[in-house]
Scaffold this motif. Structure first.
Motif, PDB file in Angstrom:
ATOM      1  N   PRO A  27       0.833  -1.211   0.000  1.00 35.57           N
ATOM      2  CA  PRO A  27       0.000   0.000   0.000  1.00 35.57           C
ATOM      3  C   PRO A  27       0.862   1.252   0.000  1.00 35.57           C
ATOM      4  CG  PRO A  27       0.041  -0.971   2.184  1.00 35.57           C
ATOM      5  CD  PRO A  27       0.763  -1.932   1.273  1.00 35.57           C
ATOM      6  N   PHE A  28       0.238   2.382  -0.239  1.00 38.69           N
ATOM      7  CA  PHE A  28       0.972   3.644  -0.250  1.00 38.69           C
ATOM      8  C   PHE A  28       0.121   4.755   0.325  1.00 38.69           C
ATOM      9  CE2 PHE A  28      -1.410   3.720  -4.206  1.00 38.69           C
ATOM     10  CZ  PHE A  28      -1.871   5.030  -4.276  1.00 38.69           C
ATOM     11  N   THR A  29       0.780   5.843   0.680  1.00 39.53           N
ATOM     12  CA  THR A  29       0.101   7.072   1.072  1.00 39.53           C
ATOM     13  C   THR A  29       0.680   8.216   0.249  1.00 39.53           C
ATOM     14  OG1 THR A  29       1.698   7.461   2.847  1.00 39.53           O
ATOM     15  CG2 THR A  29      -0.333   6.289   3.431  1.00 39.53           C
ATOM     16  N   GLN A  30      -0.037   9.307   0.177  1.00 40.63           N
ATOM     17  CA  GLN A  30       0.494  10.492  -0.478  1.00 40.63           C
ATOM     18  C   GLN A  30       1.698  11.008   0.305  1.00 40.63           C
ATOM     19  OE1 GLN A  30      -0.296  12.299  -3.308  1.00 40.63           O
ATOM     20  NE2 GLN A  30      -1.671  10.636  -3.940  1.00 40.63           N
ATOM     21  N   HIS A  31       2.762  11.345  -0.414  1.00 41.38           N
ATOM     22  CA  HIS A  31       3.968  11.846   0.252  1.00 41.38           C
ATOM     23  C   HIS A  31       3.711  13.197   0.907  1.00 41.38           C
ATOM     24  CE1 HIS A  31       8.293  12.915   0.650  1.00 41.38           C
ATOM     25  NE2 HIS A  31       8.408  11.617   0.788  1.00 41.38           N
ATOM     26  N   SER A  32       2.792  13.956   0.352  1.00 38.89           N
ATOM     27  CA  SER A  32       2.449  15.264   0.919  1.00 38.89           C
ATOM     28  C   SER A  32       0.959  15.312   1.248  1.00 38.89           C
ATOM     29  CB  SER A  32       2.775  16.385  -0.072  1.00 38.89           C
ATOM     30  OG  SER A  32       2.285  17.634   0.392  1.00 38.89           O
ATOM     31  N   GLY A  33       0.652  15.865   2.404  1.00 46.22           N
ATOM     32  CA  GLY A  33      -0.745  16.028   2.789  1.00 46.22           C
ATOM     33  C   GLY A  33      -1.339  17.359   2.359  1.00 46.22           C
ATOM     34  N   ILE A  34      -0.534  18.211   1.711  1.00 49.13           N
ATOM     35  CA  ILE A  34      -1.020  19.545   1.339  1.00 49.13           C
ATOM     36  C   ILE A  34      -2.154  19.485   0.321  1.00 49.13           C
ATOM     37  CG2 ILE A  34      -0.382  21.820   0.445  1.00 49.13           C
ATOM     38  CD1 ILE A  34       2.452  21.332   1.427  1.00 49.13           C
ATOM     39  N   PRO A  35      -2.075  18.658  -0.731  1.00 51.14           N
ATOM     40  CA  PRO A  35      -3.197  18.631  -1.688  1.00 51.14           C
ATOM     41  C   PRO A  35      -4.541  18.338  -1.014  1.00 51.14           C
ATOM     42  CG  PRO A  35      -1.306  17.514  -2.618  1.00 51.14           C
ATOM     43  CD  PRO A  35      -0.961  17.803  -1.188  1.00 51.14           C
ATOM     44  N   ALA A  36      -4.573  17.346  -0.125  1.00 55.51           N
ATOM     45  CA  ALA A  36      -5.823  17.016   0.567  1.00 55.51           C
ATOM     46  C   ALA A  36      -6.278  18.168   1.456  1.00 55.51           C
ATOM     47  CB  ALA A  36      -5.641  15.748   1.392  1.00 55.51           C
ATOM     48  N   SER A  37      -5.322  18.848   2.102  1.00 55.50           N
ATOM     49  CA  SER A  37      -5.691  19.970   2.971  1.00 55.50           C
ATOM     50  C   SER A  37      -6.278  21.129   2.174  1.00 55.50           C
ATOM     51  CB  SER A  37      -4.470  20.437   3.767  1.00 55.50           C
ATOM     52  OG  SER A  37      -3.548  21.143   2.947  1.00 55.50           O
ATOM     53  N   LEU A  38      -5.905  21.244   0.911  1.00 55.42           N
ATOM     54  CA  LEU A  38      -6.461  22.288   0.043  1.00 55.42           C
ATOM     55  C   LEU A  38      -7.801  21.877  -0.559  1.00 55.42           C
ATOM     56  CD1 LEU A  38      -3.217  23.418  -1.842  1.00 55.42           C
ATOM     57  CD2 LEU A  38      -4.477  24.722  -0.118  1.00 55.42           C
ATOM     58  N   GLY A  39      -8.182  20.624  -0.358  1.00 54.33           N
ATOM     59  CA  GLY A  39      -9.469  20.149  -0.857  1.00 54.33           C
ATOM     60  C   GLY A  39      -9.401  19.278  -2.090  1.00 54.33           C
ATOM     61  N   CYS A  40      -8.198  18.889  -2.510  1.00 52.31           N
ATOM     62  CA  CYS A  40      -8.074  18.029  -3.692  1.00 52.31           C
ATOM     63  C   CYS A  40      -8.674  16.659  -3.403  1.00 52.31           C
ATOM     64  CB  CYS A  40      -6.607  17.864  -4.084  1.00 52.31           C
ATOM     65  SG  CYS A  40      -5.825  19.384  -4.659  1.00 52.31           S
ATOM     66  N   GLU A  41      -9.513  16.226  -4.298  1.00 52.07           N
ATOM     67  CA  GLU A  41     -10.147  14.920  -4.147  1.00 52.07           C
ATOM     68  C   GLU A  41      -9.159  13.816  -4.514  1.00 52.07           C
ATOM     69  OE1 GLU A  41     -13.952  12.479  -6.084  1.00 52.07           O
ATOM     70  OE2 GLU A  41     -13.832  14.680  -6.285  1.00 52.07           O
ATOM     71  N   LEU A  42      -9.252  12.697  -3.804  1.00 50.84           N
ATOM     72  CA  LEU A  42      -8.437  11.535  -4.102  1.00 50.84           C
ATOM     73  C   LEU A  42      -9.290  10.449  -4.753  1.00 50.84           C
ATOM     74  CD1 LEU A  42      -6.300  11.182  -0.828  1.00 50.84           C
ATOM     75  CD2 LEU A  42      -5.765  12.477  -2.897  1.00 50.84           C
ATOM     76  N   THR A  43      -8.658   9.583  -5.522  1.00 50.74           N
ATOM     77  CA  THR A  43      -9.358   8.452  -6.114  1.00 50.74           C
ATOM     78  C   THR A  43      -9.528   7.356  -5.062  1.00 50.74           C
ATOM     79  OG1 THR A  43      -7.357   7.295  -6.836  1.00 50.74           O
ATOM     80  CG2 THR A  43      -8.255   8.991  -8.319  1.00 50.74           C
ATOM     81  N   GLU A  44     -10.274   6.312  -5.412  1.00 50.88           N
ATOM     82  CA  GLU A  44     -10.444   5.189  -4.500  1.00 50.88           C
ATOM     83  C   GLU A  44      -9.111   4.525  -4.175  1.00 50.88           C
ATOM     84  OE1 GLU A  44     -13.265   2.339  -5.875  1.00 50.88           O
ATOM     85  OE2 GLU A  44     -14.931   3.764  -5.945  1.00 50.88           O
ATOM     86  N   GLN A  45      -8.179   4.571  -5.127  1.00 54.20           N
ATOM     87  CA  GLN A  45      -6.869   3.962  -4.911  1.00 54.20           C
ATOM     88  C   GLN A  45      -5.947   4.842  -4.070  1.00 54.20           C
ATOM     89  OE1 GLN A  45      -8.230   4.326  -8.057  1.00 54.20           O
ATOM     90  NE2 GLN A  45      -9.044   2.230  -8.113  1.00 54.20           N
ATOM     91  N   GLY A  46      -6.305   6.135  -3.915  1.00 52.05           N
ATOM     92  CA  GLY A  46      -5.497   7.032  -3.103  1.00 52.05           C
ATOM     93  C   GLY A  46      -4.662   8.018  -3.883  1.00 52.05           C
ATOM     94  N   HIS A  47      -4.830   8.058  -5.215  1.00 49.59           N
ATOM     95  CA  HIS A  47      -4.109   9.043  -6.017  1.00 49.59           C
ATOM     96  C   HIS A  47      -4.875  10.369  -6.040  1.00 49.59           C
ATOM     97  CE1 HIS A  47      -2.791   5.122  -7.778  1.00 49.59           C
ATOM     98  NE2 HIS A  47      -1.621   5.718  -7.711  1.00 49.59           N
ATOM     99  N   ILE A  48      -4.162  11.453  -6.315  1.00 47.43           N
ATOM    100  CA  ILE A  48      -4.831  12.741  -6.515  1.00 47.43           C
ATOM    101  C   ILE A  48      -5.643  12.647  -7.797  1.00 47.43           C
ATOM    102  CG2 ILE A  48      -4.520  15.216  -6.872  1.00 47.43           C
ATOM    103  CD1 ILE A  48      -1.854  14.961  -5.368  1.00 47.43           C
TER     104      ILE A  48
END
Length: 302
Positions: free
Chosen positions: A232-253
């Motif tokens: 599994p993986f996580t986003q290396h940066s949490g900034i996109p999510a904090s700005l409101g960027c939606e992620l896919t079901e797999q966890g990509h931006i």
């Protein structure tokens, strides 16, 4: 070099995707800042493959040459720092770094990559990226005809098994638990003489970064020369999510065909926004992101 703290575009991440985006923007005379923490996801991988003109080259050599070429464009600046947070304002975005600096830009491009979550198995991390790998396209040719294992379960294991079976017939799937397949799927593996071991994996026996065997919870071992693993993986940066960027079901931006995220003015490229993890795809998607951001800036000004 850097003059002031206001830019047309801030690119967070200065590896293949980020540098590719910066080149497209620099060639259009946009004022760009690259913020890079210097920790690419493939830093343990000794050679890059499946990238035409650079096949077999060291990843650091490719990135170093790219950085040298990009920074020849006078409107592009680079700082070694870690972007910690981002805020959207009336006229754009503000990025705050670990060193306490604040930088402003009208647009953002995230080329931050992803972070693999490696299993807590002794020896696994030391072999990751060399003889324990994730991608047959990146590593499969070099590992062809070797005694090979696949550490995965369910659909991901079946996907890998089909690809790897074309490269070696000495193949075993290690589910490290109850196999999550239908009888039809198990029959397909049996048909191709792919062995299944459900016993839990407790250790990777290795010599340096070279895997030698897999140790199971019952004390048995399987000698292998290579191991594919779906981790599994996580986003290396949490900034996109904090700005409101939606992620896919797999966890990509989540991005569109032009690398635009779900937040206006924010783009993403490379591994953080694509299932295809490769240098070639990172360079391509970065080039698209840079061109599309340049178009958006141009449309706003012209």
């Amino acid at each position: 070099m850097q003059t002031g703290k206001q830019y047309d575009v801030i690119i967070i991440g200065g590896s293949y995707a980020g540098l590719s985006a910066a080149m497209a923007l620099g060639r259009s005379l946009k004022k760009v800042l690259i913020i890079d923490s210097g920790k690419p996801c493939n830093r343990q991988t000794p050679h890059s493959h499946n990238f035409i003109t650079q096949d077999g080259e060291k990843p650091a050599v490719i990135a170093g040459k790219a950085k040298e070429q990009v920074l020849k464009y006078s409107t592009v600046s680079y700082i070694p720092d870690l972007a910690l947070s981002g805020e959207k304002g009336e006229n754009g975005f503000t990025i705050t770094t670990q060193s306490g600096e604040n930088f402003e830009a009208r647009k953002l491009i995230f080329a931050t990559g992803i972070k693999d979550t490696l299993p807590d198995i002794p020896g696994f991390a030391a072999c990751w990226g060399t003889t324990i790998v994730h991608c047959p396209y990146c590593h499969g040719y070099e590992l062809r005809n070797m005694k090979t294992g696949i550490l995965a379960n369910g659909e991901r294991a079946l996907h890998l098994a089909g690809l790897v079976h074309n490269l070696t017939k000495d193949l075993t799937v290690l589910t490290s638990g109850k196999a999550a397949w239908t009888q039809e799927q198990i029959a397909k593996l049996d048909q191709h003489r792919i062995t299944i071991i459900e016993t839990g994996v407790v250790e990777i026996i290795r010599n340096g970064a070279q895997i030698e065997a897999v140790l199971f919870s019952d004390g048995s071992k399987l000698q292998v020369d290579a191991l594919y693993a779906a981790v599994p993986f996580t986003q290396h940066s949490g900034i996109p999510a904090s700005l409101g960027c939606e992620l896919t079901e797999q966890g990509h931006i989540k991005v569109d065909a032009f690398q635009q995220s779900t937040v206006p003015g924010v783009y993403a490229c490379g591994d953080n926004a694509a299932m295809m993890r490769s240098v070639a795809n990172a360079v391509y998607s970065g080039n698209v992101a840079g061109a599309m951001v340049n178009k958006e800036l141009t449309d706003e000004q012209f």
